[in-house]
Design a protein around this motif. Structure first.
Motif, mmCIF file in Angstrom:
data_model
loop_
_atom_site.group_PDB
_atom_site.id
_atom_site.type_symbol
_atom_site.label_atom_id
_atom_site.label_comp_id
_atom_site.label_asym_id
_atom_site.label_seq_id
_atom_site.Cartn_x
_atom_site.Cartn_y
_atom_site.Cartn_z
ATOM 1 N N UNK A 1 33.634 -16.232 34.185
ATOM 2 C CA UNK A 1 34.877 -16.243 33.413
ATOM 3 C C UNK A 1 34.819 -15.238 32.272
ATOM 4 N N UNK A 2 33.668 -15.201 31.574
ATOM 5 C CA UNK A 2 33.524 -14.253 30.474
ATOM 6 C C UNK A 2 33.609 -12.815 30.966
ATOM 7 N N UNK A 3 32.913 -12.537 32.081
ATOM 8 C CA UNK A 3 32.937 -11.175 32.620
ATOM 9 C C UNK A 3 34.368 -10.752 32.930
ATOM 10 N N UNK A 4 35.146 -11.658 33.497
ATOM 11 C CA UNK A 4 36.537 -11.337 33.820
ATOM 12 C C UNK A 4 37.338 -11.043 32.558
ATOM 13 N N UNK A 5 37.167 -11.875 31.531
ATOM 14 C CA UNK A 5 37.914 -11.689 30.293
ATOM 15 C C UNK A 5 37.451 -10.470 29.514
ATOM 16 N N UNK A 6 36.163 -10.145 29.600
ATOM 17 C CA UNK A 6 35.651 -8.965 28.889
ATOM 18 C C UNK A 6 36.336 -7.694 29.374
ATOM 19 N N UNK A 7 36.649 -7.649 30.660
ATOM 20 C CA UNK A 7 37.227 -6.424 31.219
ATOM 21 C C UNK A 7 38.700 -6.599 31.579
ATOM 22 N N UNK A 8 39.363 -7.497 30.869
ATOM 23 C CA UNK A 8 40.812 -7.618 30.926
ATOM 24 C C UNK A 8 41.373 -7.112 29.595
ATOM 25 N N UNK A 9 42.655 -6.820 29.505
ATOM 26 C CA UNK A 9 43.191 -6.176 28.295
ATOM 27 C C UNK A 9 43.069 -7.005 27.018
ATOM 28 N N UNK A 10 43.162 -8.323 27.128
ATOM 29 C CA UNK A 10 43.215 -9.161 25.930
ATOM 30 C C UNK A 10 41.966 -10.035 25.855
ATOM 31 N N UNK B 1 27.145 -4.719 27.017
ATOM 32 C CA UNK B 1 26.236 -5.533 27.816
ATOM 33 C C UNK B 1 26.387 -5.128 29.274
ATOM 34 N N UNK B 2 25.265 -5.093 29.997
ATOM 35 C CA UNK B 2 25.352 -4.770 31.422
ATOM 36 C C UNK B 2 24.994 -3.332 31.702
ATOM 37 N N UNK B 3 24.889 -3.008 32.982
ATOM 38 C CA UNK B 3 24.434 -1.690 33.394
ATOM 39 C C UNK B 3 25.462 -0.595 33.177
ATOM 40 N N UNK C 1 35.554 -2.098 27.973
ATOM 41 C CA UNK C 1 36.169 -3.385 28.261
ATOM 42 C C UNK C 1 37.363 -3.643 27.369
ATOM 43 N N UNK C 2 37.456 -4.855 26.836
ATOM 44 C CA UNK C 2 38.585 -5.208 25.971
ATOM 45 C C UNK C 2 38.388 -4.751 24.527
ATOM 46 N N UNK C 3 37.255 -4.089 24.257
ATOM 47 C CA UNK C 3 37.012 -3.529 22.930
ATOM 48 C C UNK C 3 36.521 -4.516 21.899
ATOM 49 N N UNK C 4 36.220 -5.753 22.314
ATOM 50 C CA UNK C 4 35.795 -6.797 21.374
ATOM 51 C C UNK C 4 34.277 -6.968 21.406
ATOM 52 N N UNK C 5 33.751 -7.447 20.295
ATOM 53 C CA UNK C 5 32.328 -7.743 20.200
ATOM 54 C C UNK C 5 31.997 -9.041 20.929
ATOM 55 N N UNK C 6 30.710 -9.215 21.246
ATOM 56 C CA UNK C 6 30.237 -10.472 21.813
ATOM 57 C C UNK C 6 30.596 -11.647 20.897
ATOM 58 N N UNK C 7 30.935 -12.798 21.434
ATOM 59 C CA UNK C 7 31.071 -13.136 22.856
ATOM 60 C C UNK C 7 32.481 -12.942 23.401
ATOM 61 N N UNK C 8 33.390 -12.432 22.555
ATOM 62 C CA UNK C 8 34.769 -12.243 23.010
ATOM 63 C C UNK C 8 34.912 -11.033 23.917
ATOM 64 N N UNK C 9 33.974 -10.095 23.840
ATOM 65 C CA UNK C 9 34.004 -8.891 24.657
ATOM 66 C C UNK C 9 32.592 -8.458 24.991
ATOM 67 N N UNK C 10 32.438 -7.320 25.657
ATOM 68 C CA UNK C 10 31.112 -6.885 26.108
ATOM 69 C C UNK C 10 30.348 -6.038 25.098
ATOM 70 N N UNK C 11 30.889 -5.838 23.889
ATOM 71 C CA UNK C 11 30.302 -4.879 22.955
ATOM 72 C C UNK C 11 29.214 -5.500 22.089
ATOM 73 N N UNK C 12 28.091 -4.800 22.010
ATOM 74 C CA UNK C 12 27.022 -5.174 21.084
ATOM 75 C C UNK C 12 27.292 -4.645 19.679
ATOM 76 N N UNK D 1 21.775 -5.488 45.640
ATOM 77 C CA UNK D 1 21.792 -4.848 44.322
ATOM 78 C C UNK D 1 21.619 -5.901 43.235
ATOM 79 N N UNK D 2 20.502 -5.831 42.541
ATOM 80 C CA UNK D 2 20.259 -6.671 41.371
ATOM 81 C C UNK D 2 20.244 -5.787 40.143
ATOM 82 N N UNK D 3 21.387 -5.196 39.841
ATOM 83 C CA UNK D 3 21.537 -4.265 38.727
ATOM 84 C C UNK D 3 22.705 -4.727 37.860
ATOM 85 N N UNK D 4 22.939 -4.009 36.781
ATOM 86 C CA UNK D 4 23.976 -4.433 35.857
ATOM 87 C C UNK D 4 25.375 -4.411 36.441
ATOM 88 N N UNK D 5 25.616 -3.495 37.377
ATOM 89 C CA UNK D 5 26.960 -3.359 37.955
ATOM 90 C C UNK D 5 26.809 -3.094 39.453
#
Length: 329
Positions: A4-13, A55-57, A169-180, A239-243
């Motif tokens: 669910x998080x992965x889906x939301x991280x790469x959705x617009x909002x 986060x991720x490959x 992604x959605x440009x947000x920091x963890x945990x709302x987005x994929x950004x560190x 494939x056991x990689x980030x993407x």
């Protein structure tokens, strides 16, 4: 939850309930960064950090291999340090050998050591890894595989890899987005390299990297086969990689009919995990193959990948690296 998080991280909002946690994460990360940067110890050789803000490959390891190979062409004697994620060595710092156990050093450092034949040292404390590398090897420049946020490690050049297909992604920091780290962090690094087509930034003028897969190589022997040989019947793609989708898309582009098996990044394998109940060929990434060499079946194949940069982009990397001669001197 992860899916669910992965889906939301790469959705617009971004998910609104998580935005307060993202704000708190950003504040803590900023304070930590200032504190560690102010105490980063002196290192006797130039250090290039290759990392990412997501986060991720992103294709970081193929670029590290490309960079190490080109550093040698440009007259340097490079070495590599890494955290060794996915491995636990008997002691640290740990010097990676081409015949090493990936359970000790991690899959990516072992792949880098085998592909480049340069000294590779893993240690969760990358400062200790650099010092050990300098003390035990004749290196005059160090590449840190990952570690953009490891601010105890002083660095002279920062290179950030961005996945072209997924961008920020959605440009947000963890945990709302994929950004560190915030998107503005890209304005501070020396070079931004985009893996594949898609994401770009007119201000940053990022470099463009394309990762091309090559002929398949048997894991249990020295046989090389063109990928075209695998057309005409299904193959298992592992494939056991980030993407994982990137690897699957590359195989499909070569006309292969795939049965996909996407595993977690740094997946630990055994023969039973990859026993699919038939004799169809199994094709996997090099990163997966280094963990399967001890028990690989004859019909298991690895598919190496090579990073490619246009001459003008390679020249920009060389120009940035050339400025480090004053540090080396």
């Amino acid at each position: 939850m992860r899916a669910w998080l992965q889906t939301r991280w790469y959705s617009p909002v971004p998910p609104l309930p998580l935005l307060p946690l993202a704000w708190l994460y950003g504040r803590v990360a900023a304070v930590r960064r200032r504190r560690l940067l102010s105490t980063a110890p002196y290192l006797p050789v130039p250090v290039i950090v290759v990392g990412n803000v997501t986060v991720g490959g992103t294709g970081k390891t193929p670029f590290v291999i490309w960079l190490v190979e080109h550093l040698r062409r440009w007259g340097w004697n490079p070495g590599v340090v890494s955290r060794g994620y996915g491995g636990r060595a008997p002691h640290y710092p740990h010097r990676v050998d081409a015949a090493d156990d990936p359970r000790h050093c991690g899959d990516e450092p072992l792949l880098i050591a085998r592909r480049t034949a340069v000294p590779v040292v893993v240690d969760p404390d990358r400062v200790a890894a650099v010092r050990h590398l300098v003390e035990t090897s004749r290196v005059d420049i160090v590449v840190s595989d990952d570690g953009l946020q490891h601010y105890r490690l002083a660095r002279h050049l920062e290179i950030c890899i961005v996945d072209g297909a997924r961008g920020l992604g959605n440009g947000a920091l963890l945990p709302a987005g994929p950004l560190r780290e915030p998107p503005e962090r890209l304005r501070e690094v020396d070079l931004v390299v985009v893996n594949g087509d898609g994401w770009t930034d007119s201000v940053l003028r990022p470099l463009r990297m394309h990762v091309q897969i090559t002929d398949a190589r048997s894991i249990s022997g020295n046989v090389v086969r063109p990928l075209a040989d695998f057309r005409g019947r299904p193959v298992h793609a592992v494939a056991g990689i980030g993407h994982p989708a990137r690897f699957f898309a590359a195989l499909r582009a070569r006309g292969l009919d795939l049965i996909e098996h996407a595993f977690a990044d740094h997946q630990a394998y055994d023969r039973q995990t990859l026993a699919f109940g038939d004799d169809l060929p199994v094709l996997m990434t090099e990163k997966d193959a280094v963990k399967c060499a001890a028990f690989a079946a004859p019909h298991w194949w690895q598919v190496p990948a090579q990073a490619q940069l246009a001459p003008a982009d390679a020249a920009r990397v060389q120009e940035s690296v050339s400025r480090l001669r004053s540090v080396a001197g």
